[in-house]
Design an enzyme around this catalytic site. Structure first.
Site, PDB file in Angstrom:
ATOM      1  N   GLY A 155       0.759  -1.250   0.000  1.00 53.59           N
ATOM      2  CA  GLY A 155       0.000   0.000   0.000  1.00 53.59           C
ATOM      3  C   GLY A 155       0.785   1.294   0.000  1.00 53.59           C
TER       4      GLY A 155
ATOM      5  N   GLU B  28       3.721  -7.080   1.660  1.00 53.67           N
ATOM      6  CA  GLU B  28       3.363  -7.318   0.254  1.00 53.67           C
ATOM      7  C   GLU B  28       3.477  -6.028  -0.562  1.00 53.67           C
ATOM      8  OE1 GLU B  28      -0.680  -8.663   0.617  1.00 53.67           O
ATOM      9  OE2 GLU B  28      -0.123 -10.606   1.462  1.00 53.67           O
TER      10      GLU B  28
ATOM     11  N   GLY C 125       4.138  -3.556  -3.621  1.00 51.82           N
ATOM     12  CA  GLY C 125       4.158  -3.653  -5.078  1.00 51.82           C
ATOM     13  C   GLY C 125       4.679  -2.363  -5.676  1.00 51.82           C
TER      14      GLY C 125
ATOM     15  N   TYR D 166      -8.515   5.861 -13.049  1.00 51.78           N
ATOM     16  CA  TYR D 166      -8.553   6.512 -11.726  1.00 51.78           C
ATOM     17  C   TYR D 166      -8.329   8.017 -11.790  1.00 51.78           C
ATOM     18  CZ  TYR D 166      -6.956   1.673 -10.939  1.00 51.78           C
ATOM     19  OH  TYR D 166      -6.786   0.315 -10.985  1.00 51.78           O
TER      20      TYR D 166
ATOM     21  N   CYS E  50     -10.346   5.702 -29.652  1.00 52.91           N
ATOM     22  CA  CYS E  50     -11.582   6.439 -29.930  1.00 52.91           C
ATOM     23  C   CYS E  50     -12.472   6.570 -28.708  1.00 52.91           C
ATOM     24  CB  CYS E  50     -12.305   5.776 -31.079  1.00 52.91           C
ATOM     25  SG  CYS E  50     -11.304   5.912 -32.561  1.00 52.91           S
ATOM     26  N   GLU E  51     -11.946   7.233 -27.697  1.00 55.78           N
ATOM     27  CA  GLU E  51     -12.708   7.548 -26.482  1.00 55.78           C
ATOM     28  C   GLU E  51     -12.113   8.811 -25.905  1.00 55.78           C
ATOM     29  OE1 GLU E  51     -13.498   5.129 -23.153  1.00 55.78           O
ATOM     30  OE2 GLU E  51     -13.633   3.316 -24.360  1.00 55.78           O
TER      31      GLU E  51
ATOM     32  N   TYR F   5       1.592  -1.345 -12.157  1.00 58.76           N
ATOM     33  CA  TYR F   5       0.228  -1.175 -12.673  1.00 58.76           C
ATOM     34  C   TYR F   5       0.242  -0.481 -14.036  1.00 58.76           C
ATOM     35  CZ  TYR F   5      -0.502  -2.426  -7.838  1.00 58.76           C
ATOM     36  OH  TYR F   5      -0.439  -3.084  -6.636  1.00 58.76           O
TER      37      TYR F   5
HETATM   38  N1  LLP Z   1      -1.481  -6.989  -1.121  1.00 55.44           N
HETATM   39  C1  LLP Z   1      -2.767  -7.048  -1.510  1.00 55.44           C
HETATM   40  C2  LLP Z   1      -3.657  -8.013  -0.870  1.00 55.44           C
HETATM   41  C3  LLP Z   1      -3.235  -6.189  -2.513  1.00 55.44           C
HETATM   42  O1  LLP Z   1      -4.517  -6.250  -2.885  1.00 55.44           O
HETATM   43  C4  LLP Z   1      -2.359  -5.267  -3.123  1.00 55.44           C
HETATM   44  C5  LLP Z   1      -2.824  -4.368  -4.177  1.00 55.44           C
HETATM   45  C6  LLP Z   1      -1.019  -5.242  -2.705  1.00 55.44           C
HETATM   46  C7  LLP Z   1      -0.625  -6.107  -1.691  1.00 55.44           C
HETATM   47  C8  LLP Z   1       0.010  -4.305  -3.291  1.00 55.44           C
HETATM   48  O2  LLP Z   1      -0.297  -2.985  -3.041  1.00 55.44           O
HETATM   49  P1  LLP Z   1       0.758  -1.829  -3.387  1.00 55.44           P
HETATM   50  O3  LLP Z   1       1.933  -1.989  -2.471  1.00 55.44           O
HETATM   51  O4  LLP Z   1       1.161  -1.987  -4.805  1.00 55.44           O
HETATM   52  O5  LLP Z   1       0.000  -0.590  -3.161  1.00 55.44           O
HETATM   53  N2  LLP Z   1      -4.414  -0.956 -10.161  1.00 55.44           N
HETATM   54  C9  LLP Z   1      -4.363  -0.018  -9.070  1.00 55.44           C
HETATM   55  C10 LLP Z   1      -3.780  -0.626  -7.815  1.00 55.44           C
HETATM   56  C11 LLP Z   1      -4.527  -1.823  -7.312  1.00 55.44           C
HETATM   57  C12 LLP Z   1      -3.908  -2.444  -6.099  1.00 55.44           C
HETATM   58  C13 LLP Z   1      -4.580  -3.700  -5.743  1.00 55.44           C
HETATM   59  N3  LLP Z   1      -4.028  -4.384  -4.621  1.00 55.44           N
HETATM   60  C14 LLP Z   1      -3.572   1.212  -9.492  1.00 55.44           C
HETATM   61  O6  LLP Z   1      -3.088   1.264 -10.618  1.00 55.44           O
HETATM   62  O7  LLP Z   1      -3.448   2.154  -8.702  1.00 55.44           O
END
Ligand code: LLP
Length: 419
Positions: free
Chosen positions: A240, A275, A277, A318, A343-344, A372
């Protein structure tokens, strides 16, 4: 910090000039920097130096490219996966099954079986129903699945609604008010070893306070569960942490996050799972694109680039802000609408943006596209799937071929009765 810098007026990824990649691979193309990925993995680990027992599992959904996973696996990361497809990628990249955590609200029976077969380290159970099903499947096979129960702490992460996951009306986890009772019911089942709890309240968090609030609730729950006789050895704190998308934007640093985690969890006596990302992959990638044409507008001109919402969906989905700059800026500026060819009207990266002056044929990048980005690409408007390149010092390699629209069409069939 990343390794996309200007040298002699031309943006490089590490030591590779981006125009070289555009010439050899074509555009649009995602370009990742190995040194940046490794740096982010190291910084995140160092930030958690005061957490004695931990697993850092990269959220594969943020960038599932095999070469990226290979780099991060070699840097000591495990993997957080949400589908068998992601699990197979993590395994193919050489990540040990014990270091794989399976999250996700809709794990199918087939996915549970595949994950049990692979011997993954942990399932994060998202509901009582899922726990019962997993316990049955594992018990039938004479196995015991190592599990945590994902808790919905009802905390507002203060991020975009569509990437917020910890409010009571979100689909994720079990309500914290029912957690004790559900934990008790699942802990009794053969087939699962329910050894802890998990939480993930959302993504691109710009403030540590909601995370701390969620972790504090989890700490109280751990105490209550222990009080009820359960053995709690693992807590998964999710991901997150946000990253800066705008120049000058300041977000909580990994070190501040690490200090908060160490303070809140110091007496828990558990192994912590993380976790992350976006914070690992986000600034390790750019989307390299070429200007197709500059079109006169009523107010500002439209800079039409060859990348579109199918390649980089975040702005359309978003309203996200993508930083945009020329690969070889000539010094001037322009105020323009940056758009793709789809085309949007939603295929708009920015309106009224002041940016480097650009002309048809010139190259530009969208920064902070390593997370992402390619993973959310589609083939809308029959544009095919974007290519990906990994740079390492002064060499680079195509790590995902461009999938041309023709190849996608080749997978389609016209039934005989239509011929
Ligand atoms: N763990 C779980 C259970 C998750 O659902 C997620 C992200 C993460 C870890 C990793 O979160 P991060 O550290 O990357 O914030 N497509 C969206 C983001 C969706 C995130 C979904 N879950 C965007 O482009 O902002």
């Amino acid at each position: 910090m990343d390794h996309f810098t200007y040298k002699n007026g031309v943006m490089h990824a590490e030591n590779v000039p981006l125009p070289l990649i555009a010439d050899e691979v074509g555009t649009p193309v995602y370009v990742y920097s190995r040194a940046t990925l490794e740096r982010h993995a190291r910084v995140f680990r160092e930030a958690l130096a005061d957490v004695p027992d931990k697993l850092i599992a990269f959220a594969v959904k943020s960038n599932p490219n095999l070469a990226v996973l290979k780099v991060l696996g070699a840097a000591g990361m495990g993997a957080d996966v949400v589908s068998v497809g992601e699990m197979r990628r993590a395994l193919a990249a050489g990540i040990a099954p014990e270091m794989i955590v399976f999250s996700g609200v809709g794990k199918t029976a087939a996915e549970m079986i595949a994950a049990l077969d692979a011997g993954i380290g942990q399932f994060n159970i998202e509901s009582e129903e899922e726990g019962v099903e997993l316990a049955e499947i594992a018990a039938e096979r004479g196995q015991v699945a190592q599990c945590t129960l994902r808790i919905n702490p009802d905390v507002d992460a203060g991020t975009h609604d569509k990437i917020s996951t910890g409010k009571a009306d979100n689909k994720f986890g079990v309500p914290i008010s029912e957690a004790g009772q559900i934990f008790g019911a699942l802990a009794r089942l053969p087939g699962v070893n329910l050894r802890g709890v998990a939480v993930h309240i959302g993504s691109q968090l710009a403030d540590l306070a909601p995370l701390e609030a969620a972790f504090a609730k989890l700490g109280a729950l751990v105490e209550a569960l222990r009080g009820a006789g359960h053995t709690i050895t693992h807590v998964d704190l999710g991901g997150g942490l946000g990253v800066p998308y705008r120049v000058g934007e300041v977000l909580p640093a990994p070190a501040e996050y690490g200090a908060m985690v160490a303070r809140v969890t110091k007496d828990w006596g558990v192994k912590l799972i993380f976790e992350p990302g976006r914070v690992i992959a986000g600034n390790a990638g750019v989307l390299l694109t070429r200007v197709v044409r500059v079109k006169r507008g009523i107010k500002d001109p439209f800079v039409i680039v060859d990348a579109a919402m199918n390649d980089l969906a975040r702005p359309a989905l978003y309203g996200a802000y993508p930083h945009f700059e020329a690969v070889a800026p000539k010094g001037g500026q322009m105020t323009a609408n940056i758009v793709g060819p789809i085309c949007e009207t939603g295929d708009t990266f920015a309106m009224g943006r002041t940016c480097d002056a650009l002309e048809a044929g010139e190259l530009a990048v969208f920064r902070t596209a390593g997370a992402y980005g390619a993973t959310m690409a589609s083939s809308y408007n029959s544009r095919g799937f974007v290519a990906e390149v990994l740079v390492d010092g002064d060499r680079f390699a195509v790590v995902a071929d461009r999938i041309e629209a023709g190849a996608i069409m080749d997978a389609e069939r016209v039934p005989e009765w239509l011929a």
